[in-house]
Design a protein around this motif. Structure first.
Motif, PDB file in Angstrom:
ATOM      1  N   LYS A   9       0.781  -1.143  -0.092  1.00 57.83           N
ATOM      2  CA  LYS A   9       0.128  -0.588  -0.368  1.00 57.83           C
ATOM      3  C   LYS A   9       0.467   1.514  -0.070  1.00 57.83           C
ATOM      4  CE  LYS A   9      -3.618  -1.831   3.020  1.00 57.83           C
ATOM      5  NZ  LYS A   9      -4.388  -2.044   4.408  1.00 57.83           N
ATOM      6  N   ASN A  51      -1.318  -0.220  -4.424  1.00 54.14           N
ATOM      7  CA  ASN A  51      -2.696   0.423  -4.116  1.00 54.14           C
ATOM      8  C   ASN A  51      -2.357   1.312  -3.443  1.00 54.14           C
ATOM      9  OD1 ASN A  51      -5.011   0.827  -3.277  1.00 54.14           O
ATOM     10  ND2 ASN A  51      -5.402  -1.058  -1.688  1.00 54.14           N
ATOM     11  N   GLY A  99      -1.660   2.651   7.007  1.00 54.56           N
ATOM     12  CA  GLY A  99      -1.707   1.654   6.146  1.00 54.56           C
ATOM     13  C   GLY A  99      -1.354   0.650   6.823  1.00 54.56           C
TER      14      GLY A  99
END
Length: 135
Positions: free
Chosen positions: A62, A94, A133
């Motif tokens: 992430k 992502n 995250g």
């Protein structure tokens, strides 16, 4: 799991790399500053290439960036807008965007780490974003 926390500030993207260990704790690994000097095509491509090289080096699952303020006294400038656009189009990781009120709420609820060691003060917000995250 490796996570990038990215604070977009001025013409810099302050990147903090954290790794979630087996105990579920986020441990800071490193920090970097990736700059975008202007909004021309060559500089934007260079910024993207540097960021992709970081992604290739660490393979984050992430990347968490701060949402730019679009209006008001503290509205972000054109360079920050370009950096955000470049990061949101990356397909290697992502990318999620977190607003300041959400970050403050998570700090208040103590669901993320607010203190960090081994980093300069200017990297604190990027570290907090990376901690989000890790949740």
């Amino acid at each position: 799991m490796v996570v990038f926390g990215v604070e977009l500030k001025g013409s810099d993207a302050i990147v903090v790399v954290v790794e979630k260990n087996n105990d579920g704790e986020c441990m800071g690994k490193e920090y970097k500053i990736v700059s975008l000097n202007s909004t021309n095509q060559e500089d934007a491509q260079s910024f993207r290439d540097l960021f992709v090289a970081l992604i290739d080096q660490y393979s984050p699952s992430k990347t968490v960036i701060n949402t730019r303020q679009q209006r008001g006294e503290y509205a972000a400038g054109a360079v920050t807008f370009v950096m955000e656009g470049i990061l949101l189009t990356l397909q290697q990781t992502n990318v999620m965007s977190i607003a300041n009120p959400t970050l403050k709420a998570k700090l208040k609820a103590k669901s993320i780490q607010s203190n960090f060691t081994g980093y300069p003060k200017y990297a604190e917000k990027a570290y907090q974003l990376a901690s989000v995250g890790c949740l």
